[in-house]
Design a protein around this motif. Structure first.
Motif, PDB file in Angstrom:
ATOM      1  N   MET A  10       0.823  -1.191   0.000  1.00 32.93           N
ATOM      2  CA  MET A  10       0.000   0.000   0.000  1.00 32.93           C
ATOM      3  C   MET A  10       0.865   1.252   0.000  1.00 32.93           C
ATOM      4  O   MET A  10       0.418   2.282  -0.473  1.00 32.93           O
ATOM      5  N   ALA A  11       2.087   1.130   0.527  1.00 35.36           N
ATOM      6  CA  ALA A  11       2.993   2.272   0.519  1.00 35.36           C
ATOM      7  C   ALA A  11       3.384   2.649  -0.909  1.00 35.36           C
ATOM      8  O   ALA A  11       3.682   3.796  -1.195  1.00 35.36           O
ATOM      9  N   ARG A  12       3.345   1.654  -1.830  1.00 32.70           N
ATOM     10  CA  ARG A  12       3.669   1.924  -3.238  1.00 32.70           C
ATOM     11  C   ARG A  12       2.476   2.478  -3.992  1.00 32.70           C
ATOM     12  O   ARG A  12       2.555   2.776  -5.172  1.00 32.70           O
ATOM     13  N   GLY A  13       1.322   2.548  -3.337  1.00 28.96           N
ATOM     14  CA  GLY A  13       0.126   3.036  -4.003  1.00 28.96           C
ATOM     15  C   GLY A  13      -0.794   1.920  -4.454  1.00 28.96           C
ATOM     16  O   GLY A  13      -1.750   2.162  -5.174  1.00 28.96           O
ATOM     17  N   ASP A  14      -0.514   0.661  -4.037  1.00 30.16           N
ATOM     18  CA  ASP A  14      -1.383  -0.459  -4.397  1.00 30.16           C
ATOM     19  C   ASP A  14      -2.727  -0.332  -3.687  1.00 30.16           C
ATOM     20  O   ASP A  14      -2.839   0.273  -2.625  1.00 30.16           O
ATOM     21  N   ASN A  15      -3.736  -0.948  -4.272  1.00 27.15           N
ATOM     22  CA  ASN A  15      -5.039  -1.039  -3.623  1.00 27.15           C
ATOM     23  C   ASN A  15      -4.991  -2.115  -2.549  1.00 27.15           C
ATOM     24  O   ASN A  15      -4.295  -3.116  -2.710  1.00 27.15           O
ATOM     25  N   PRO A  16      -5.727  -1.944  -1.466  1.00 27.28           N
ATOM     26  CA  PRO A  16      -5.758  -2.981  -0.441  1.00 27.28           C
ATOM     27  C   PRO A  16      -6.368  -4.272  -0.998  1.00 27.28           C
ATOM     28  O   PRO A  16      -7.300  -4.233  -1.801  1.00 27.28           O
ATOM     29  N   LYS A  17      -5.816  -5.380  -0.597  1.00 27.81           N
ATOM     30  CA  LYS A  17      -6.282  -6.689  -1.045  1.00 27.81           C
ATOM     31  C   LYS A  17      -7.313  -7.227  -0.061  1.00 27.81           C
ATOM     32  O   LYS A  17      -7.470  -6.733   1.049  1.00 27.81           O
ATOM     33  N   ALA A  18      -8.021  -8.274  -0.462  1.00 27.22           N
ATOM     34  CA  ALA A  18      -9.070  -8.850   0.380  1.00 27.22           C
ATOM     35  C   ALA A  18      -8.521  -9.304   1.722  1.00 27.22           C
ATOM     36  O   ALA A  18      -9.151  -9.089   2.764  1.00 27.22           O
ATOM     37  N   VAL A  19      -7.347  -9.918   1.713  1.00 26.56           N
ATOM     38  CA  VAL A  19      -6.748 -10.398   2.961  1.00 26.56           C
ATOM     39  C   VAL A  19      -6.450  -9.217   3.885  1.00 26.56           C
ATOM     40  O   VAL A  19      -6.765  -9.254   5.081  1.00 26.56           O
ATOM     41  N   GLN A  20      -5.885  -8.161   3.329  1.00 28.45           N
ATOM     42  CA  GLN A  20      -5.564  -6.993   4.134  1.00 28.45           C
ATOM     43  C   GLN A  20      -6.826  -6.334   4.691  1.00 28.45           C
ATOM     44  O   GLN A  20      -6.865  -5.922   5.846  1.00 28.45           O
ATOM     45  N   CYS A  21      -7.852  -6.244   3.877  1.00 24.58           N
ATOM     46  CA  CYS A  21      -9.110  -5.650   4.334  1.00 24.58           C
ATOM     47  C   CYS A  21      -9.710  -6.462   5.476  1.00 24.58           C
ATOM     48  O   CYS A  21     -10.162  -5.901   6.479  1.00 24.58           O
ATOM     49  N   TYR A  22      -9.731  -7.787   5.322  1.00 20.94           N
ATOM     50  CA  TYR A  22     -10.289  -8.635   6.374  1.00 20.94           C
ATOM     51  C   TYR A  22      -9.486  -8.498   7.659  1.00 20.94           C
ATOM     52  O   TYR A  22     -10.061  -8.441   8.755  1.00 20.94           O
ATOM     53  N   MET A  23      -8.161  -8.441   7.554  1.00 22.23           N
ATOM     54  CA  MET A  23      -7.314  -8.283   8.739  1.00 22.23           C
ATOM     55  C   MET A  23      -7.617  -6.956   9.442  1.00 22.23           C
ATOM     56  O   MET A  23      -7.727  -6.912  10.674  1.00 22.23           O
ATOM     57  N   ASN A  24      -7.776  -5.884   8.676  1.00 21.03           N
ATOM     58  CA  ASN A  24      -8.063  -4.572   9.266  1.00 21.03           C
ATOM     59  C   ASN A  24      -9.443  -4.519   9.903  1.00 21.03           C
ATOM     60  O   ASN A  24      -9.635  -3.897  10.946  1.00 21.03           O
ATOM     61  N   GLU A  25     -10.428  -5.167   9.272  1.00 20.55           N
ATOM     62  CA  GLU A  25     -11.799  -5.118   9.776  1.00 20.55           C
ATOM     63  C   GLU A  25     -12.004  -5.977  11.015  1.00 20.55           C
ATOM     64  O   GLU A  25     -12.799  -5.620  11.889  1.00 20.55           O
ATOM     65  N   THR A  26     -11.322  -7.115  11.090  1.00 21.15           N
ATOM     66  CA  THR A  26     -11.605  -8.065  12.169  1.00 21.15           C
ATOM     67  C   THR A  26     -10.466  -8.231  13.160  1.00 21.15           C
ATOM     68  O   THR A  26     -10.660  -8.839  14.213  1.00 21.15           O
ATOM     69  N   GLY A  27      -9.291  -7.753  12.832  1.00 26.15           N
ATOM     70  CA  GLY A  27      -8.144  -7.962  13.702  1.00 26.15           C
ATOM     71  C   GLY A  27      -7.558  -9.362  13.590  1.00 26.15           C
ATOM     72  O   GLY A  27      -6.775  -9.790  14.434  1.00 26.15           O
ATOM     73  N   ALA A  28      -7.913 -10.092  12.542  1.00 27.72           N
ATOM     74  CA  ALA A  28      -7.426 -11.459  12.337  1.00 27.72           C
ATOM     75  C   ALA A  28      -5.955 -11.437  11.921  1.00 27.72           C
ATOM     76  O   ALA A  28      -5.450 -10.435  11.409  1.00 27.72           O
ATOM     77  N   THR A  29      -5.299 -12.569  12.142  1.00 27.04           N
ATOM     78  CA  THR A  29      -3.926 -12.713  11.665  1.00 27.04           C
ATOM     79  C   THR A  29      -3.950 -12.930  10.159  1.00 27.04           C
ATOM     80  O   THR A  29      -5.010 -13.198   9.569  1.00 27.04           O
ATOM     81  N   GLU A  30      -2.788 -12.859   9.535  1.00 19.74           N
ATOM     82  CA  GLU A  30      -2.721 -13.061   8.087  1.00 19.74           C
ATOM     83  C   GLU A  30      -3.161 -14.472   7.708  1.00 19.74           C
ATOM     84  O   GLU A  30      -3.900 -14.656   6.743  1.00 19.74           O
ATOM     85  N   ASP A  31      -2.737 -15.476   8.476  1.00 21.49           N
ATOM     86  CA  ASP A  31      -3.136 -16.863   8.183  1.00 21.49           C
ATOM     87  C   ASP A  31      -4.643 -17.046   8.299  1.00 21.49           C
ATOM     88  O   ASP A  31      -5.267 -17.713   7.472  1.00 21.49           O
ATOM     89  N   GLN A  32      -5.245 -16.451   9.331  1.00 24.76           N
ATOM     90  CA  GLN A  32      -6.698 -16.543   9.495  1.00 24.76           C
ATOM     91  C   GLN A  32      -7.421 -15.856   8.334  1.00 24.76           C
ATOM     92  O   GLN A  32      -8.420 -16.370   7.815  1.00 24.76           O
ATOM     93  N   ALA A  33      -6.906 -14.714   7.927  1.00 23.25           N
ATOM     94  CA  ALA A  33      -7.526 -13.971   6.829  1.00 23.25           C
ATOM     95  C   ALA A  33      -7.421 -14.746   5.524  1.00 23.25           C
ATOM     96  O   ALA A  33      -8.379 -14.798   4.745  1.00 23.25           O
TER      97      ALA A  33
END
Length: 95
Positions: free
Chosen positions: A1-24
Motif C-alpha cells: 500500500m505504501a507503493r500506491g497499491d489497492n488494499p487486497k481482500a486479505v488486508q481488508c479482512y485483517m483490518n476489519e476483524t483484527g485477524a492474523t494473516e493466516d486466518q484472513a
C-alpha cells in the motif's frame, strides 16, 4: 500500500476483524467456493427477464476470467510466464 497499491481482500479482512494473516487467508479461501456455488445456483435458476439472464451470464464470465488470471498468482506481475503459456495455448498453438 505504501507503493500506491489497492488494499487486497486479505488486508481488508485483517483490518476489519483484527485477524492474523493466516486466518484472513483461510477466510478468503472459503469465500471462493461458496461464491461459485451461489453464482452457479443463480445461473441455473429460473429467470423471467432477459436482462437478468444477460447480467448473470456477464457476471459469470467476468468471474471466470478473474479466476483464470489470478488463481496462480498475480496474473500479470508475479508469474507472467504462466499467463503467457495459457494465452498461447488458447489463441496460437494448434489444437
Amino acid at each position: 500500500m505504501a507503493r500506491g497499491d489497492n488494499p487486497k481482500a486479505v488486508q481488508c479482512y485483517m483490518n476489519e476483524t483484527g485477524a492474523t494473516e493466516d486466518q484472513a487467508i483461510m477466510y478468503v479461501k472459503t469465500l471462493n467456493p461458496n461464491t461459485w456455488k451461489k453464482l452457479n445456483k443463480e445461473r441455473l435458476g429460473v429467470m423471467t427477464s432477459q436482462i437478468a439472464k444477460e447480467l448473470t451470464h456477464c457476471a459469470a464470465n467476468l468471474t471466470r476470467m478473474a479466476h483464470f488470471m489470478y488463481h496462480e498468482g498475480d496474473g500479470h506481475g508475479s508469474c507472467p510466464e504462466v499467463t503467457k503459456a495459457h494465452i498461447l495455448s488458447l489463441l496460437v498453438n494448434p489444437i
